[in-house]
Every structure is written in C-alpha cells, then in structure tokens.
Design a protein around this motif. Structure first.
Motif, PDB file in Angstrom:
ATOM      1  N   PHE A 194      -6.250   6.659  -6.735  1.00  0.00           N
ATOM      2  CA  PHE A 194      -5.059   5.812  -6.837  1.00  0.00           C
ATOM      3  C   PHE A 194      -4.586   5.380  -5.451  1.00  0.00           C
ATOM      4  O   PHE A 194      -4.238   4.211  -5.227  1.00  0.00           O
ATOM      5  CB  PHE A 194      -3.955   6.566  -7.575  1.00  0.00           C
ATOM      6  N   GLY A 195      -4.580   6.304  -4.511  1.00  0.00           N
ATOM      7  CA  GLY A 195      -4.189   5.959  -3.153  1.00  0.00           C
ATOM      8  C   GLY A 195      -5.091   4.906  -2.558  1.00  0.00           C
ATOM      9  O   GLY A 195      -4.631   3.964  -1.887  1.00  0.00           O
TER      10      GLY A 195
ATOM     11  N   ASP B  25      11.920   3.684   4.437  1.00  0.00           N
ATOM     12  CA  ASP B  25      11.827   4.602   3.292  1.00  0.00           C
ATOM     13  C   ASP B  25      10.584   5.468   3.345  1.00  0.00           C
ATOM     14  O   ASP B  25      10.570   6.579   2.816  1.00  0.00           O
ATOM     15  CB  ASP B  25      11.848   3.807   1.979  1.00  0.00           C
ATOM     16  N   GLY B  26       9.503   4.982   3.944  1.00  0.00           N
ATOM     17  CA  GLY B  26       8.283   5.776   3.974  1.00  0.00           C
ATOM     18  C   GLY B  26       7.292   5.285   4.996  1.00  0.00           C
ATOM     19  O   GLY B  26       7.500   4.236   5.649  1.00  0.00           O
ATOM     20  N   LEU B  27       6.227   6.051   5.130  1.00  0.00           N
ATOM     21  CA  LEU B  27       5.142   5.699   6.051  1.00  0.00           C
ATOM     22  C   LEU B  27       3.832   6.179   5.446  1.00  0.00           C
ATOM     23  O   LEU B  27       3.762   7.297   4.918  1.00  0.00           O
ATOM     24  CB  LEU B  27       5.363   6.329   7.425  1.00  0.00           C
ATOM     25  N   ILE B  28       2.809   5.351   5.535  1.00  0.00           N
ATOM     26  CA  ILE B  28       1.467   5.692   5.053  1.00  0.00           C
ATOM     27  C   ILE B  28       0.510   5.630   6.228  1.00  0.00           C
ATOM     28  O   ILE B  28       0.522   4.653   6.986  1.00  0.00           O
ATOM     29  CB  ILE B  28       0.999   4.711   3.949  1.00  0.00           C
ATOM     30  N   ARG B  29      -0.312   6.670   6.361  1.00  0.00           N
ATOM     31  CA  ARG B  29      -1.318   6.664   7.421  1.00  0.00           C
ATOM     32  C   ARG B  29      -2.668   7.053   6.832  1.00  0.00           C
ATOM     33  O   ARG B  29      -2.792   8.085   6.163  1.00  0.00           O
ATOM     34  CB  ARG B  29      -0.943   7.633   8.547  1.00  0.00           C
TER      35      ARG B  29
ATOM     36  N   SER C 142       9.466   8.860  -2.922  1.00  0.00           N
ATOM     37  CA  SER C 142       8.817  10.156  -2.762  1.00  0.00           C
ATOM     38  C   SER C 142       7.758  10.384  -3.826  1.00  0.00           C
ATOM     39  O   SER C 142       6.661  10.868  -3.536  1.00  0.00           O
ATOM     40  CB  SER C 142       9.866  11.267  -2.811  1.00  0.00           C
ATOM     41  N   ALA C 143       8.076  10.036  -5.075  1.00  0.00           N
ATOM     42  CA  ALA C 143       7.119  10.237  -6.163  1.00  0.00           C
ATOM     43  C   ALA C 143       5.864   9.398  -5.952  1.00  0.00           C
ATOM     44  O   ALA C 143       4.740   9.889  -6.071  1.00  0.00           O
ATOM     45  CB  ALA C 143       7.776   9.889  -7.489  1.00  0.00           C
ATOM     46  N   LEU C 144       6.057   8.119  -5.606  1.00  0.00           N
ATOM     47  CA  LEU C 144       4.915   7.232  -5.436  1.00  0.00           C
ATOM     48  C   LEU C 144       4.029   7.672  -4.271  1.00  0.00           C
ATOM     49  O   LEU C 144       2.811   7.799  -4.413  1.00  0.00           O
ATOM     50  CB  LEU C 144       5.390   5.796  -5.212  1.00  0.00           C
ATOM     51  N   LEU C 145       4.631   7.921  -3.111  1.00  0.00           N
ATOM     52  CA  LEU C 145       3.837   8.261  -1.938  1.00  0.00           C
ATOM     53  C   LEU C 145       3.152   9.616  -2.098  1.00  0.00           C
ATOM     54  O   LEU C 145       2.015   9.803  -1.641  1.00  0.00           O
ATOM     55  CB  LEU C 145       4.718   8.254  -0.689  1.00  0.00           C
TER      56      LEU C 145
ATOM     57  N   THR D  29       1.151  10.702   3.749  1.00  0.00           N
ATOM     58  CA  THR D  29       2.346   9.937   3.382  1.00  0.00           C
ATOM     59  C   THR D  29       3.596  10.711   3.799  1.00  0.00           C
ATOM     60  O   THR D  29       3.650  11.938   3.692  1.00  0.00           O
ATOM     61  CB  THR D  29       2.388   9.667   1.867  1.00  0.00           C
ATOM     62  N   TYR D  30       4.604   9.971   4.244  1.00  0.00           N
ATOM     63  CA  TYR D  30       5.859  10.563   4.704  1.00  0.00           C
ATOM     64  C   TYR D  30       7.009   9.716   4.176  1.00  0.00           C
ATOM     65  O   TYR D  30       6.847   8.535   3.862  1.00  0.00           O
ATOM     66  CB  TYR D  30       5.914  10.595   6.237  1.00  0.00           C
TER      67      TYR D  30
END
Length: 468
Positions: free
Chosen positions: A41-42, A74-78, A29-32, A58-59
């Motif tokens: 950074f992203g 754990d996560g998703l990036i779009r 959660s912190a990173l995304l 980010t999710y």
C-alpha cells in the motif's frame, strides 16, 4: 446478554473525535502508519510521486523553522533505497476544510530549504483533471519541489484495490489495511464522499432552465469544475468496485490545457443546457458517455459499438440484441450506416427483440456503428441523497455498466474455412511434379484439349495435354 449493542474493538477507533483538529491528526496518523506497515500500500501511494522502492518511514507533526517562523506540517514521508533517499512533507485536511495557498507555499519553501523532493496534500477536494492541484500556487516555487494532491476518495479507492484485487502478501498486513479502510469509510473520520455541487450550483441551474445563462456568469466555471470532479469521483468509485483503473476519457489537448476543458463544458451548458463527459473502463467495448440535460432533467449514458462486418442487416441487429439479453426493454438502439450523417434509425430494445428488421431502413446500406443508450431521471438538488444531482448521475452510470457494458463484447470475424479436398487427393493419388495447379497459366507451345488415347505424340506422358 444482548451482544447486538457491543462494539467490536478496532485498531483505529472512530470514537472520541473532538473537532476538526483531532480529526485531521487522527486521519494523518492512521494513514501514514499503515503506509509504513503495509509495504504494498505504501508503494502504491508513493510510486506515482517519484519515490524509490525501498524502506518507508513516516512521521507526524514534524517541526521546522523558516525565516523566524515555526511551521509544523501534518506529516513527513521518507523513502530510501541504498544511497538514494526521497522525502515529502504532507498536509492533510478532513471534512469540508479546504487547503490554503499560503500554507502550501510555506511548506514548499520548507521543502526547498531542507532539500526535500515534494509536498503532498490530502483533502476531500477532487480536482477536475488528474494531476491537477485544486489550489493554485506560485509556479516559481515548483522549480525544485514537486506538488502532488490525493483526495480521500482516491486514497480509499487505492486501499480497497490493493487489499481486494491486487493483494497483500502478509495476512496480518492485509488485516491492518482492512482496518484503515473501515476507518476511512466511517463518516466521522472526515474522509467524505463527493456530496456538494458548490455554492454556484442553484443559481446556475436556475439560469439554465430559464434560458438566461451566459458564459460570463461568475459561477459557471465553478459548476464546470464540479462536473468534472464528479465524473472523476464516479470513476474512482467504479474502479474501486471493479478492481481496475477507471478514468475520465479526455483528449490530449484537454489533458494538457485544463482551461480548454473548462471552456468546452461552459460552452455546452450555455448552448444546449447540458454537460457531457466520458468514462474509460479498461478492456470495455467502448467509453461510457454521460450527458445530463438540465432543462429536460434527464441523464443519458451511451456506448458506441462497431457493427459486425459480415452477415445480413437483420443478422447484425440480432447479434447486438443477443448480447443485451438481460437488459431493459427501454434501452434505445440507434444505427449508423457507412457514409451517412447521423443515425439512420432508432428503436427500443424491446421492439427489436420482437422484430429486428425495424432498425433496417435500407437493406442496401451497411451498418457501421450501433449506439446503446439508457435515459433516466436527473435530480436537481445541490447536495447528496434522494433527488440530488450527484446521486442520480452516479446511479445512472453504475446501472448502465451492470446492465449494458459488462455484457458487451466486440465482434470478431470467423477464421477462414478449409477448402474441401479433391476426391482424387482424398483417395491417396499424389500429384506428379508435372501436374498443373489451378493457378498455372498454359505453357507456351501447349494447348489444353482432349487427347486421343491411341496417339503416339510425345504428350502421351501427360494425357491431358496435346502437343501443337
């Protein structure tokens, strides 16, 4: 009041982490969240993955169903820009938890089913080669979906480089990125340093010392992979401090065929009880070559420097010694001559400061290269800390860069000097159009010889020449 016991409030608190699951959830959660909040950074983390430069969403813990299975990455990036959209599933491990093939392949199937572009894994595993994934998967599943991996050390190094060296335009976003750095540097976050040479280290080390190591030993390949992973980790740490992309120096064949690199390390360890690698720093005078000798328990770092192409041999030695003014007297300087095999001579820097001619064996032979080397004690413990193999190699590289590398500059030839102007030109006498140059050949029919001032020859127009 005693303020020393007060804890400063943090955007991402490190307290209250209970168990590996909570640790992974909080790190994800912190990173995304920071990737979405800090644009630079992203972009730095998603650009190498093929994402477009645009809005980043980010999710965490997005649920999917595939073949009656409930899956929750754990996560998703779009990332989206205009009509173009890119998406990747994220799987995160912290601490000593390892990625599993079954889980990764399941997420690759989900990504393919959903039309996503990639799967990104993040853990403390550092692959031996850049671009290589630490967990082998079925390559057929990579036909339509790409698989990428970041180590937490790489994520942390990227965050520091962006904040401290590349910069963040918005001050508030820079502070947010700094809070992520503080969190990841805390040991409880699960983003560990490289601190273990693996289960096969002790057995392999003992076999090397006893002289019984064979290339067929089962743990040898694991030790070779850990060695290259250590070099990658040291490169990341050095690059983080320098604000530059420091990488292991590998040949094209080694980059294209990881098994070849592993085979070379295993062969060297069996034949000479040593392992070697090279580190490349941008704009440095050469690669840092690191060699560890497990039998003598020594680690040596060296760099090869091209010798000046002009001047007497002693002058060339002095050129090198002056650049190492602040270095230790115990540095070893080796000289290599043109058309020679191996080093022709070697002396300690302290001796050369007193008498540089000690390195000159044959004044008639021209120096080609100098090698500057530093040797220190090598630890043998498997983990990290005092007396460990990892820390002794890391410290040796850092010390060598500070003492040697950052002060060395390549030799450059002096520019050509202007020739003296002839006295008559300096006095303002212009050459006539018929005056001869120093590059001219005598004109046929003329002979250069002193002329008689009373002569009535046609050559009187040019008193330096006489008609023949």
């Amino acid at each position: 009041m005693v303020e020393q016991t007060w804890h400063e409030a943090r955007l991402i608190p490190v307290s209250g982490i209970n168990g590996a699951e909570e640790q992974e959830r909080r790190a994800t959660s912190a990173l995304l969240a920071v990737m979405g909040a800090v644009r630079e950074f992203g972009r730095a983390l998603t650009q190498p993955l093929g994402a477009p430069a645009g809005h980043l969403e980010t999710y965490i813990e997005v649920p999917f169903t595939l073949d009656d299975r409930n899956l929750r990455p754990d996560g998703l990036i779009r990332a989206s820009r205009g009509s173009k959209s890119w998406a990747a599933l994220v799987e995160v491990k912290t601490g000593n938890n390892l990625l599993t093939r079954e889980q990764i392949e399941a997420y690759l199937d989900v990504a393919k089913d959903q039309g996503f572009d990639a799967v990104l894994t993040i853990s403390n595993e550092i692959p031996a080669l850049a671009g290589q994934h630490p967990t082998p998967v079925d390559k057929r599943k990579l036909r339509k979906v790409s698989l990428y991996h970041y180590s937490w050390s790489q994520v942390l190094a990227e965050a520091v480089m962006q904040k401290e060296h590349r910069g963040v335009a918005d001050p508030d976003q820079a502070w947010i990125l700094g809070e992520l750095i503080r969190y990841l540097e805390y040991r409880g976050s699960g983003a560990l340093q490289f601190n273990d040479m693996g289960a096969a280290w002790v057995e392999t080390r003992n076999a090397v010392v006893a002289g019984t190591l064979r290339q067929t030993d089962p743990g040898l390949a694991d030790v070779a992979a850990k060695w290259d992973a250590l070099i990658r980790y040291i490169s990341l740490q050095l690059g983080r401090r320098l604000g530059a992309e420091v990488i292991p120096a590998l040949s094209r064949k080694e980059l294209s065929d990881p098994s070849m690199r592993s085979s070379l390390v295993c062969k060297e360890l069996c034949n000479s009880a040593s392992m070697s690698a090279a580190i490349r720093v941008p704009k440095a005078i050469g690669d840092i070559v690191v060699r560890v000798d497990l039998r003598s328990r020594q680690v040596t770092c060296h760099v090869d420097v091209d010798a000046p192409q002009s001047g007497r041999p002693v002058t060339r030695v002095n050129w090198l010694a002056r650049q190492l003014a602040g270095a230790s007297d115990n540095l070893r300087i080796e000289a290599f001559v043109k058309n020679g095999r191996g080093s022709s001579s070697a002396e300690l820097l302290g001796s050369l400061r007193t008498d540089p001619s000690l390195l000159v064996v044959d004044p008639a032979r021209e120096f080609k290269t100098f090698r500057v080397a530093a040797t220190s004690a090598l630890g043998d413990k498997r983990g990290s800390g005092r007396g460990s193999f990892i820390d002794s190699v890391h410290d040796a590289v850092d010390a060598f860069y500070v003492d040697v590398m950052q002060g060395l500059k390549a030799w450059r030839a002096a520019p050509p000097a202007m020739r003296d102007t002839p006295a008559e030109e300096a006095a303002g006498t212009a050459l006539s159009s018929t005056a001869l140059s120093s590059q001219d050949e005598p004109t046929p029919g003329f002979e250069a010889r002193p002329s008689d001032s009373s002569s009535t020859d046609p050559s009187e127009a040019n008193p330096e020449m006489t008609w023949v």
